[in-house]
Write a protein that holds these residues in place. Sequence first.
Motif, PDB file in Angstrom:
ATOM      1  N   GLY A 192       9.547   2.665   5.249  1.00  0.00           N
ATOM      2  CA  GLY A 192       9.580   4.080   4.868  1.00  0.00           C
ATOM      3  C   GLY A 192       9.159   5.006   5.996  1.00  0.00           C
ATOM      4  N   GLU A 193       8.573   6.115   5.592  1.00  0.00           N
ATOM      5  CA  GLU A 193       8.247   7.168   6.557  1.00  0.00           C
ATOM      6  C   GLU A 193       7.139   6.771   7.528  1.00  0.00           C
TER       7      GLU A 193
ATOM      8  N   ILE B 109       8.387  16.272  -6.363  1.00  0.00           N
ATOM      9  CA  ILE B 109       8.598  17.656  -5.908  1.00  0.00           C
ATOM     10  C   ILE B 109       9.818  17.763  -4.987  1.00  0.00           C
TER      11      ILE B 109
ATOM     12  N   ALA C   8       8.364   6.206  -2.520  1.00  0.00           N
ATOM     13  CA  ALA C   8       9.755   5.765  -2.595  1.00  0.00           C
ATOM     14  C   ALA C   8       9.933   4.355  -2.013  1.00  0.00           C
ATOM     15  N   ALA C   9       9.449   4.146  -0.800  1.00  0.00           N
ATOM     16  CA  ALA C   9       9.670   2.864  -0.126  1.00  0.00           C
ATOM     17  C   ALA C   9       8.863   1.747  -0.790  1.00  0.00           C
TER      18      ALA C   9
ATOM     19  N   ALA D  94       5.327  20.447   6.564  1.00  0.00           N
ATOM     20  CA  ALA D  94       6.383  19.577   7.089  1.00  0.00           C
ATOM     21  C   ALA D  94       6.892  18.629   5.997  1.00  0.00           C
ATOM     22  N   GLU D  95       8.214  18.603   5.790  1.00  0.00           N
ATOM     23  CA  GLU D  95       8.753  17.691   4.771  1.00  0.00           C
ATOM     24  C   GLU D  95       8.582  16.235   5.172  1.00  0.00           C
ATOM     25  N   VAL D  96       8.552  15.981   6.455  1.00  0.00           N
ATOM     26  CA  VAL D  96       8.365  14.597   6.914  1.00  0.00           C
ATOM     27  C   VAL D  96       7.542  14.571   8.194  1.00  0.00           C
TER      28      VAL D  96
ATOM     29  N   ALA E 144       2.493   3.815  -3.439  1.00  0.00           N
ATOM     30  CA  ALA E 144       3.444   3.814  -4.568  1.00  0.00           C
ATOM     31  C   ALA E 144       4.382   5.006  -4.432  1.00  0.00           C
TER      32      ALA E 144
ATOM     33  N   TYR F 267      18.568  11.876   3.536  1.00  0.00           N
ATOM     34  CA  TYR F 267      18.531  10.756   4.494  1.00  0.00           C
ATOM     35  C   TYR F 267      17.180  10.039   4.502  1.00  0.00           C
ATOM     36  N   ASN F 268      16.106  10.797   4.260  1.00  0.00           N
ATOM     37  CA  ASN F 268      14.792  10.143   4.312  1.00  0.00           C
ATOM     38  C   ASN F 268      14.581   9.219   3.120  1.00  0.00           C
TER      39      ASN F 268
ATOM     40  N   ILE G 210       0.863  -1.192   0.000  1.00  0.00           N
ATOM     41  CA  ILE G 210       0.000   0.000   0.000  1.00  0.00           C
ATOM     42  C   ILE G 210       0.893   1.234   0.000  1.00  0.00           C
TER      43      ILE G 210
ATOM     44  N   VAL H 148      -8.119   2.822  -0.567  1.00  0.00           N
ATOM     45  CA  VAL H 148      -8.146   1.591   0.228  1.00  0.00           C
ATOM     46  C   VAL H 148      -9.334   1.711   1.182  1.00  0.00           C
TER      47      VAL H 148
ATOM     48  N   GLY I 126      13.540  17.888  -3.311  1.00  0.00           N
ATOM     49  CA  GLY I 126      14.807  18.542  -3.671  1.00  0.00           C
ATOM     50  C   GLY I 126      14.612  19.634  -4.710  1.00  0.00           C
TER      51      GLY I 126
ATOM     52  N   LEU J 111      -3.121   6.594   6.982  1.00  0.00           N
ATOM     53  CA  LEU J 111      -3.645   5.230   6.798  1.00  0.00           C
ATOM     54  C   LEU J 111      -2.735   4.165   7.405  1.00  0.00           C
TER      55      LEU J 111
ATOM     56  N   GLU K 110      -6.736   4.208  -6.659  1.00  0.00           N
ATOM     57  CA  GLU K 110      -7.593   3.250  -5.944  1.00  0.00           C
ATOM     58  C   GLU K 110      -7.592   3.541  -4.440  1.00  0.00           C
TER      59      GLU K 110
HETATM   60  C1  LIG Z   1       8.438  19.027  -0.330  1.00  0.00           C
HETATM   61  C2  LIG Z   1       9.223  17.803   0.086  1.00  0.00           C
HETATM   62  C3  LIG Z   1      10.529  17.661  -0.341  1.00  0.00           C
HETATM   63  C4  LIG Z   1      11.287  16.553   0.068  1.00  0.00           C
HETATM   64  N1  LIG Z   1      12.561  16.438  -0.392  1.00  0.00           N
HETATM   65  C5  LIG Z   1      13.296  15.370   0.007  1.00  0.00           C
HETATM   66  C6  LIG Z   1      14.608  15.178  -0.508  1.00  0.00           C
HETATM   67  O1  LIG Z   1      15.065  15.922  -1.385  1.00  0.00           O
HETATM   68  N2  LIG Z   1      15.340  14.131  -0.023  1.00  0.00           N
HETATM   69  C7  LIG Z   1      14.831  13.247   0.906  1.00  0.00           C
HETATM   70  O2  LIG Z   1      15.518  12.312   1.299  1.00  0.00           O
HETATM   71  N3  LIG Z   1      13.562  13.378   1.353  1.00  0.00           N
HETATM   72  C8  LIG Z   1      12.799  14.406   0.924  1.00  0.00           C
HETATM   73  N4  LIG Z   1      11.510  14.522   1.362  1.00  0.00           N
HETATM   74  C9  LIG Z   1      10.970  13.456   2.229  1.00  0.00           C
HETATM   75  C10 LIG Z   1      10.622  12.246   1.355  1.00  0.00           C
HETATM   76  O3  LIG Z   1       9.796  12.695   0.277  1.00  0.00           O
HETATM   77  C11 LIG Z   1       9.874  11.200   2.168  1.00  0.00           C
HETATM   78  O4  LIG Z   1      10.582  10.883   3.331  1.00  0.00           O
HETATM   79  C12 LIG Z   1       9.677   9.932   1.338  1.00  0.00           C
HETATM   80  O5  LIG Z   1       8.926  10.245   0.184  1.00  0.00           O
HETATM   81  C13 LIG Z   1       8.991   8.852   2.143  1.00  0.00           C
HETATM   82  O6  LIG Z   1       8.774   7.753   1.302  1.00  0.00           O
HETATM   83  P1  LIG Z   1       7.573   6.757   1.583  1.00  0.00           P
HETATM   84  O7  LIG Z   1       7.541   5.847   0.408  1.00  0.00           O
HETATM   85  O8  LIG Z   1       7.667   6.198   2.928  1.00  0.00           O
HETATM   86  O9  LIG Z   1       6.268   7.678   1.558  1.00  0.00           O
HETATM   87  P2  LIG Z   1       5.665   8.542   0.362  1.00  0.00           P
HETATM   88  O10 LIG Z   1       6.712   8.867  -0.636  1.00  0.00           O
HETATM   89  O11 LIG Z   1       4.937   9.648   1.017  1.00  0.00           O
HETATM   90  O12 LIG Z   1       4.650   7.556  -0.354  1.00  0.00           O
HETATM   91  C14 LIG Z   1       3.459   7.156   0.248  1.00  0.00           C
HETATM   92  C15 LIG Z   1       2.465   6.807  -0.826  1.00  0.00           C
HETATM   93  O13 LIG Z   1       1.305   6.297  -0.172  1.00  0.00           O
HETATM   94  C16 LIG Z   1       0.149   6.845  -0.773  1.00  0.00           C
HETATM   95  N5  LIG Z   1      -0.934   6.893   0.194  1.00  0.00           N
HETATM   96  C17 LIG Z   1      -1.017   7.668   1.294  1.00  0.00           C
HETATM   97  N6  LIG Z   1      -2.187   7.476   1.903  1.00  0.00           N
HETATM   98  C18 LIG Z   1      -2.877   6.560   1.161  1.00  0.00           C
HETATM   99  C19 LIG Z   1      -4.160   5.979   1.270  1.00  0.00           C
HETATM  100  N7  LIG Z   1      -4.972   6.324   2.279  1.00  0.00           N
HETATM  101  N8  LIG Z   1      -4.546   5.080   0.334  1.00  0.00           N
HETATM  102  C20 LIG Z   1      -3.718   4.761  -0.688  1.00  0.00           C
HETATM  103  N9  LIG Z   1      -2.477   5.282  -0.852  1.00  0.00           N
HETATM  104  C21 LIG Z   1      -2.063   6.186   0.075  1.00  0.00           C
HETATM  105  C22 LIG Z   1       0.577   8.241  -1.216  1.00  0.00           C
HETATM  106  O14 LIG Z   1      -0.254   8.685  -2.280  1.00  0.00           O
HETATM  107  C23 LIG Z   1       2.019   8.011  -1.644  1.00  0.00           C
HETATM  108  O15 LIG Z   1       2.136   7.727  -3.010  1.00  0.00           O
HETATM  109  C24 LIG Z   1      10.722  15.586   0.940  1.00  0.00           C
HETATM  110  C25 LIG Z   1       9.395  15.718   1.336  1.00  0.00           C
HETATM  111  C26 LIG Z   1       8.647  16.802   0.909  1.00  0.00           C
HETATM  112  C27 LIG Z   1       7.210  16.894   1.338  1.00  0.00           C
END
Ligand SMILES: Cc1cc2nc3c(=O)[nH]c(=O)nc-3n(C[C@H](O)[C@H](O)[C@H](O)COP(=O)(O)OP(=O)(O)OC[C@H]3O[C@@H](n4cnc5c(N)ncnc54)[C@H](O)[C@@H]3O)c2cc1C
Length: 387
Positions: free
Chosen positions: A359-360, A43, A12-13, A330-332, A10, A371-372, A8, A130, A45, A171, A128
């Motif tokens: 992931g996050e 978006i 980075a992680a 908040a970026e994270v 799509a 780092y994130n 669940i 959830v 970096g 979620l 889609e």
């Molecule tokens: C403006 C900004 C700039 C950033 N720049 C950097 C950077 O340059 N370098 C860096 O390391 N980190 C950066 N970050 C942080 C980084 O983007 C996140 O730490 C990283 O994307 C986390 O990856 P993730 O896959 O865990 O979560 P996400 O990338 O947030 O992916 C989660 C996915 O789950 C989906 N989702 C969420 N809720 C639901 C739901 N209810 N039902 C179905 N799908 C859902 C979302 O649509 C999303 O596609 C930045 C963040 C922001 C906001």
Amino acid sequence: MSYDAIVIGAGAAGLMCAATAGQRGRRVLVVDHNAEPGRKILISGGGRCNFTNLHTAPDRYLSANPHFAKSALSRYTARDFLDLVEAHGIAWHEKTLGQLFCDGSARQIVDLLLTECAKGAVDLALGEPVRGVEHGDGHYRVTLGSCTVSAPALVLASGGPSIPKLGATGLAYELARQFGLSVVQPRPALVPLTLGADEALFRELSGVSAEVEVRWNKVRFREAALFTHRGLSGPAMLQISSYWQHRTPIAVDFLPDAAPDWLLTAKRERPRQQLARSVPLPERLAAVLLDRAGLSGELGAQSDKALRAFEARLADWPFHPNGTEGYAKAEVTAGGIATSGLSSRTMEAQKVPGLYAIGEAVDVTGWLGGYNFQWAWASGRAAGEAI
Ligand SMILES: Cc1cc2nc3c(=O)[nH]c(=O)nc-3n(C[C@H](O)[C@H](O)[C@H](O)COP(=O)(O)OP(=O)(O)OC[C@H]3O[C@@H](n4cnc5c(N)ncnc54)[C@H](O)[C@@H]3O)c2cc1C
């Protein structure tokens, strides 16, 4: 429709996890309510994606268990992700402090992940929502907007609630709680701090920046600080915001490289110089700091004691943020699914077979600077190798 694993999110992680598992022969479905994958990557970096950091180390992450991230980070390093970037022919550069960015655009990183997913024949179900998840007979059944899918493994990769306008939700926390996992109180991190009426003078400096050292407790960062119409931002303030606790002050050294007694030296050398011109900071900032300290006039007109006191204050200037700009900026998200219930090797829930969190969404939050994403790659990889 049944799969070996449903991911669940799509982002980075999730995409890294799906590609890894798919390339190991697992049948994987990635589900996202957004119509396009990796919106945060796009978006990130400033559109060039700071995709990793060469100085990645566990001490650059916040977590209730500072040891948790070690295993995954050591098995999938910044160099490993860089090798992947280079294998895809993506040109990159180091900006500063080990931060690696695409020369071109962040879309190249999303394309890399989608290409890797395609190599593993990963299915994507985008747009889609959830609607619910049930578990029984060793299978997770996920009800989507248009169908129900099932698999013996479910990966929570939907991130945290920062930047809701990009589709971020809580979620992952709801599902984690549903399956008995604890959640460490989530809070906005890498977020601008706001200043109240007492420090309103600084809000007039909107747009002014300076290289500072900011401190909170024993944590310190030396980077640029930026004044905004609401308070404090820029890398230094974003970094400290992840540690800052409400109703506590932060301290700023505005001239971390200044020699001891630099103002007394200046007074001896240039007694007729205006104080405002002897402070090597942007003019508007120097003016506000002097105003707050109640000083004006020529250097020679100040007592040594007053100059020493001002020097000391510039090196340890207290700010009292009254809050942050919240999840909207908040970026994270710091906090999240408690690591105490997860295996640090596989990211699987210890008491819920087949349930993974990466992931996050997990209580592991990196510093600013790539780092994130490195945590997203490493934790996604760890789960992808296990499912
Ligand atoms: C403006 C900004 C700039 C950033 N720049 C950097 C950077 O340059 N370098 C860096 O390391 N980190 C950066 N970050 C942080 C980084 O983007 C996140 O730490 C990283 O994307 C986390 O990856 P993730 O896959 O865990 O979560 P996400 O990338 O947030 O992916 C989660 C996915 O789950 C989906 N989702 C969420 N809720 C639901 C739901 N209810 N039902 C179905 N799908 C859902 C979302 O649509 C999303 O596609 C930045 C963040 C922001 C906001």
